[in-house]
Design a protein around this motif. Structure first.
Motif, mmCIF file in Angstrom:
data_model
loop_
_atom_site.group_PDB
_atom_site.id
_atom_site.type_symbol
_atom_site.label_atom_id
_atom_site.label_comp_id
_atom_site.label_asym_id
_atom_site.label_seq_id
_atom_site.Cartn_x
_atom_site.Cartn_y
_atom_site.Cartn_z
ATOM 1 N N THR A 1 0.838 -1.204 0.000
ATOM 2 C CA THR A 1 0.000 0.000 0.000
ATOM 3 C C THR A 1 0.872 1.254 0.000
ATOM 4 O O THR A 1 0.602 2.212 -0.735
ATOM 5 C CB THR A 1 -0.929 0.000 1.225
ATOM 6 N N GLY A 2 1.921 1.264 0.838
ATOM 7 C CA GLY A 2 2.790 2.442 0.919
ATOM 8 C C GLY A 2 3.441 2.771 -0.409
ATOM 9 O O GLY A 2 3.465 3.941 -0.832
ATOM 10 N N LYS A 3 3.961 1.772 -1.094
ATOM 11 C CA LYS A 3 4.612 2.022 -2.387
ATOM 12 C C LYS A 3 3.604 2.465 -3.445
ATOM 13 O O LYS A 3 3.906 3.314 -4.291
ATOM 14 C CB LYS A 3 5.348 0.764 -2.837
ATOM 15 N N TYR A 4 2.393 1.898 -3.378
ATOM 16 C CA TYR A 4 1.370 2.287 -4.353
ATOM 17 C C TYR A 4 0.973 3.750 -4.161
ATOM 18 O O TYR A 4 0.823 4.505 -5.123
ATOM 19 C CB TYR A 4 0.140 1.388 -4.213
ATOM 20 N N VAL A 5 0.796 4.150 -2.910
ATOM 21 C CA VAL A 5 0.427 5.544 -2.628
ATOM 22 C C VAL A 5 1.508 6.489 -3.115
ATOM 23 O O VAL A 5 1.230 7.525 -3.736
ATOM 24 C CB VAL A 5 0.168 5.725 -1.117
ATOM 25 N N ARG A 6 2.763 6.146 -2.863
ATOM 26 C CA ARG A 6 3.867 7.020 -3.292
ATOM 27 C C ARG A 6 3.935 7.140 -4.816
ATOM 28 O O ARG A 6 4.327 8.178 -5.342
ATOM 29 C CB ARG A 6 5.182 6.472 -2.763
ATOM 30 N N THR A 7 3.532 6.079 -5.507
ATOM 31 C CA THR A 7 3.626 6.087 -6.970
ATOM 32 C C THR A 7 2.420 6.751 -7.620
ATOM 33 O O THR A 7 2.553 7.456 -8.628
ATOM 34 C CB THR A 7 3.752 4.641 -7.498
ATOM 35 N N HIS A 8 1.213 6.563 -7.034
ATOM 36 C CA HIS A 8 -0.010 6.962 -7.728
ATOM 37 C C HIS A 8 -0.776 8.113 -7.077
ATOM 38 O O HIS A 8 -1.564 8.769 -7.747
ATOM 39 C CB HIS A 8 -0.960 5.753 -7.835
ATOM 40 N N ALA A 9 -0.588 8.353 -5.788
ATOM 41 C CA ALA A 9 -1.378 9.399 -5.120
ATOM 42 C C ALA A 9 -0.702 10.754 -5.242
ATOM 43 O O ALA A 9 0.533 10.856 -5.311
ATOM 44 C CB ALA A 9 -1.580 9.042 -3.647
ATOM 45 N N GLN A 10 -1.503 11.801 -5.236
ATOM 46 C CA GLN A 10 -0.989 13.160 -5.246
ATOM 47 C C GLN A 10 -0.697 13.602 -3.815
ATOM 48 O O GLN A 10 -1.494 13.333 -2.907
ATOM 49 C CB GLN A 10 -2.013 14.115 -5.871
ATOM 50 N N PRO A 11 0.442 14.292 -3.588
ATOM 51 C CA PRO A 11 0.769 14.741 -2.217
ATOM 52 C C PRO A 11 -0.262 15.721 -1.673
ATOM 53 O O PRO A 11 -0.346 15.901 -0.451
ATOM 54 C CB PRO A 11 2.147 15.387 -2.370
ATOM 55 N N GLU A 12 -1.031 16.350 -2.567
ATOM 56 C CA GLU A 12 -2.088 17.251 -2.095
ATOM 57 C C GLU A 12 -3.242 16.482 -1.456
ATOM 58 O O GLU A 12 -4.118 17.063 -0.819
ATOM 59 C CB GLU A 12 -2.635 18.094 -3.255
ATOM 60 N N GLU A 13 -3.226 15.138 -1.637
ATOM 61 C CA GLU A 13 -4.300 14.313 -1.069
ATOM 62 C C GLU A 13 -3.809 13.472 0.097
ATOM 63 O O GLU A 13 -4.494 13.335 1.115
ATOM 64 C CB GLU A 13 -4.890 13.407 -2.149
ATOM 65 N N MET A 14 -2.617 12.879 -0.024
ATOM 66 C CA MET A 14 -2.079 12.033 1.049
ATOM 67 C C MET A 14 -0.578 11.856 0.846
ATOM 68 O O MET A 14 -0.052 12.030 -0.262
ATOM 69 C CB MET A 14 -2.787 10.668 1.065
ATOM 70 N N ARG A 15 0.106 11.471 1.931
ATOM 71 C CA ARG A 15 1.545 11.224 1.871
ATOM 72 C C ARG A 15 1.866 9.954 2.665
ATOM 73 O O ARG A 15 1.056 9.498 3.465
ATOM 74 C CB ARG A 15 2.309 12.408 2.473
ATOM 75 N N CYS A 16 3.045 9.411 2.410
ATOM 76 C CA CYS A 16 3.494 8.223 3.140
ATOM 77 C C CYS A 16 4.907 8.434 3.667
ATOM 78 O O CYS A 16 5.753 9.030 2.986
ATOM 79 C CB CYS A 16 3.469 6.990 2.224
ATOM 80 N N ARG A 17 5.146 7.936 4.875
ATOM 81 C CA ARG A 17 6.487 7.991 5.460
ATOM 82 C C ARG A 17 6.919 6.563 5.804
ATOM 83 O O ARG A 17 6.208 5.845 6.506
ATOM 84 C CB ARG A 17 6.478 8.860 6.714
ATOM 85 N N ARG A 18 8.083 6.159 5.295
ATOM 86 C CA ARG A 18 8.621 4.832 5.576
ATOM 87 C C ARG A 18 9.132 4.799 7.014
ATOM 88 O O ARG A 18 9.984 5.580 7.404
ATOM 89 C CB ARG A 18 9.737 4.515 4.583
ATOM 90 N N ILE A 19 8.589 3.848 7.805
ATOM 91 C CA ILE A 19 8.908 3.782 9.229
ATOM 92 C C ILE A 19 10.073 2.845 9.513
ATOM 93 O O ILE A 19 10.898 3.085 10.389
ATOM 94 C CB ILE A 19 7.673 3.317 10.040
ATOM 95 N N GLY A 20 10.161 1.738 8.768
ATOM 96 C CA GLY A 20 11.228 0.768 9.001
ATOM 97 C C GLY A 20 10.747 -0.633 8.728
ATOM 98 O O GLY A 20 9.627 -0.851 8.279
ATOM 99 N N ARG A 21 11.635 -1.617 9.010
ATOM 100 C CA ARG A 21 11.278 -3.012 8.803
ATOM 101 C C ARG A 21 10.998 -3.660 10.156
ATOM 102 O O ARG A 21 11.769 -3.526 11.103
ATOM 103 C CB ARG A 21 12.385 -3.780 8.072
ATOM 104 N N PHE A 22 9.867 -4.384 10.214
ATOM 105 C CA PHE A 22 9.408 -4.958 11.475
ATOM 106 C C PHE A 22 8.930 -6.391 11.252
ATOM 107 O O PHE A 22 8.492 -6.760 10.155
ATOM 108 C CB PHE A 22 8.243 -4.146 12.056
ATOM 109 N N ILE A 23 9.014 -7.185 12.325
ATOM 110 C CA ILE A 23 8.319 -8.476 12.389
ATOM 111 C C ILE A 23 7.247 -8.316 13.469
ATOM 112 O O ILE A 23 7.573 -8.288 14.664
ATOM 113 C CB ILE A 23 9.272 -9.631 12.753
ATOM 114 N N PRO A 24 5.964 -8.161 13.082
ATOM 115 C CA PRO A 24 4.907 -7.981 14.089
ATOM 116 C C PRO A 24 4.823 -9.180 15.022
ATOM 117 O O PRO A 24 5.196 -10.309 14.666
ATOM 118 C CB PRO A 24 3.636 -7.843 13.245
#
Length: 590
Positions: A481-504
């Motif tokens: 989802t994060g990569k899709y938003v960064r590629t297709h969404a406009q920053p005027e609508e939403m943004r994404c920040r990479r937090i890190g790599r996790f094992i929930p």
């Protein structure tokens, strides 16, 4: 006693033939011996053989017969039928009927005839103009009805107006497949004869019509008095009952009864009654269609609680059963939960109803956001809601619709967080969004529809929501989802920040997690420059350059709580990465 009722396309083309057990009869247009049906040229000279055996009429088409014998409109060469069933050759209907003789009444003859829909269609209306005029008033009368009882009363009034020689009429409801002694669930009736007394229609007649799913007529006019086996009302000569068709009206029927003639009543014949049967069938079809539409409207109203208008429109345009079938799809899941509900429930033990109302309002905000952006409501779990996209149809913008819904829900809660008068005051929420393969579709029946989604992506959405508490943010999304938003969404609508790599917690696979943020114009606490700084800090953290990572993180504002998690993690590990450091943080259950 069993008879064969033979009905041609014209009113005068009728025969009744008594059947004798074990006797073989040739049936045709002009057989050398047997029963002739001269009016139908599609019947061969000798067409079939009939034999009554153990209450069944066995029918065998002869090799010399040119045209088919239709059983339930299927060309069938040899078959058996029971009373109430029939078959067709050409334009002529052959129906097996029972004729009962009432016990204890000397010389009395009680006839029972059943009429399949194809037989009823051959009966002609009498006073067609008057009846059609009455029928045109049916839609308006029905529209005034606010309940089944009012609908029944309107139908009875119209029937009696259209059939002035009928003495009484009733609309009844039974459970499906009623027994002969079963009482109706609902019955409304009216009469045109003031001195009739209480009108009690024959249960035998009504249950027979419903179980056969066709019209049944009882005639007992040859008796000097009515037979209580067929009616509980005196001085009546005939009655018929017709079931309503369709699932929405299963167990419903219309019952009409009257006299053949006498003081104060018009003289009618059995042909007149059959015209009444045809007219009543038309009314039954009209009411059945109406109830079916009302049932569908109720069903759609229930579905509208789960589906957005866009999804409902897709269902209406296509075959709903096929569209709603469970199938494997790429879906985006949104899992939203109210924070701190358990503590609030414990504190509100003396006023749980008020707490329930507040939680209901919170769930209302969640469902509104999901449906507003064309999602499907899958489930409620206490104070949490699950929605998803990608079924029954794929959204044009992939996971972005789910992200719009997540931001809408977030902003609605933010608006009320400091308003003590709001039912949402003090509530915070966590949202997890994940995209992947799953099985989604309808569970249950058409009357009680529920939809669900099954697969690892659903669990992932829940895990991400749980991580929002530990990472001190509102919305977390998975890598897809994060990569899709960064590629297709406009920053005027939403943004994404990479937090890190996790094992929930509870998982063995690591994943890259992103934080979903509104545009700067809506929430300027995290600027684009600060996002860039944070992600540089994450890169240094993953590479094991923790001192550099701390320096970058400390450049971010104090109220950026997400950075605190990495700073605390570094401090907990004595500011040095472990010897087996892989750049992945394994989360523990809290």
């Amino acid at each position: 006693m069993l008879e064969l009722l033979i009905t041609g396309p014209e009113p005068t083309q009728q025969q009744r033939r008594e059947l004798i057990e074990g006797e073989v009869i040739r049936l045709g247009r002009a057989p050398r011996s047997g029963w002739s049906v001269p009016w139908d040229l599609l019947i061969s000279r000798e067409h079939c053989e009939l034999e009554l055996k153990n209450g069944l009429l066995n029918v065998r088409r002869l090799e010399s017969a040119r045209n088919p014998v239709y059983l339930d409109e299927v060309d069938t060469r040899e078959f058996s039928i029971i009373p109430g069933q029939g078959f067709r050759i050409g334009q002529t209907i052959f129906q097996l009927v029972s004729v009962d003789v009432a016990d204890g009444l000397s010389g009395s003859r009680i006839e029972e005839q059943s009429f399949a829909p194809e037989v009823l269609k051959r009966f002609k209306f009498h006073n067609a103009e008057q009846r059609l005029e009455v029928l045109t008033k049916l839609p308006d009368a029905i529209s005034r009805a606010k309940s089944d009882k009012e609908l029944s009363q309107e139908v009875i009034r119209i029937l009696l107006k259209a059939m002035p020689h009928a003495t009484a009429a009733a609309v009844i409801q039974y459970p499906p497949h009623p027994g002969p002694d079963e009482k109706p669930i609902l019955m409304n009736w009216d009469t045109q004869q003031e001195d009739l007394g209480r009108f009690a229609p024959s249960r035998r007649l009504m249950t027979s019509a419903i179980n056969r799913n066709e019209g049944v007529l009882h005639v007992w006019q040859d008796t000097q008095e009515s037979n209580p086996a067929f009616t509980l009302s005196g001085n009546l000569d005939w009655a018929f009952c017709l079931p309503l068709k369709g699932e929405a009206s299963r167990g419903w029927a219309i019952y009409v009864s009257g006299k053949f003639g006498g003081p104060g009543s018009s003289s009618i014949t059995e042909t007149d009654i059959k015209g009444d049967l045809r007219f009543t069938e038309l009314v039954c079809d009209f009411i059945s269609s109406l109830r079916q539409v009302q049932s569908l409207q109720k069903q759609q109203a229930g579905m509208a609680q789960f589906f957005s208008p866009a999804v409902m429109e897709a269902v209406r345009k296509a075959n709903s059963d096929k569209v709603l079938e469970p199938r494997e799809s790429d879906i985006t899941v949104l899992f939203c939960d109210v924070r701190g509900f358990s503590k609030k429930a414990e504190a509100a033990q003396e006023n749980l109803k008020q707490l329930l109302d507040r939680v209901s309002d919170a769930l209302g905000v969640m469902t509104t956001g999901i449906i507003k952006y064309d999602g499907v409501i899958a489930d409620f779990q206490g104070d949490a809601a699950l929605g998803f996209w990608g079924w029954p149809s794929q959204p044009e913008d992939g996971p972005i619709a789910a992200c719009r819904a997540a931001l809408h829900i977030q902003q609605e809660f933010i608006r009320t967080i400091d308003n003590p008068a709001s039912s949402l005051a003090g509530f915070k929420i966590g949202i997890g969004v994940a995209h992947g393969r799953a099985i989604a579709g309808k569970i249950g029946t058409q009357e009680q529809i529920k939809v669900g989604a099954f697969g690892p992506v659903v669990n992932m959405g829940s895990r991400l929501e749980g991580l929002t508490k530990q990472l001190r943010t509102s919305i977390l999304v998975d890598e897809a989802t994060g990569k899709y938003v960064r590629t297709h969404a406009q920053p005027e609508e939403m943004r994404c920040r990479r937090i890190g790599r996790f094992i929930p917690a509870g998982m063995n696979t690591d994943l890259e997690i992103y934080e979903l943020l509104p545009p700067v114009e809506i929430d300027g606490r995290v600027t684009d420059a600060q996002i860039e700084t944070y992600e540089k800090a994450v890169d240094a953290f993953v590479a094991g350059r923790w001192q550099e990572s701390m320096e970058l993180l400390n450049q971010l504002p104090v109220d950026d709580r997400v950075k605190d998690f990495l700073l605390i993690y570094i401090a907990t590990n004595n500011y040095e990465p472990p010897s087996d450091w892989s750049g992945v943080i394994r989360m523990e259950k809290k």
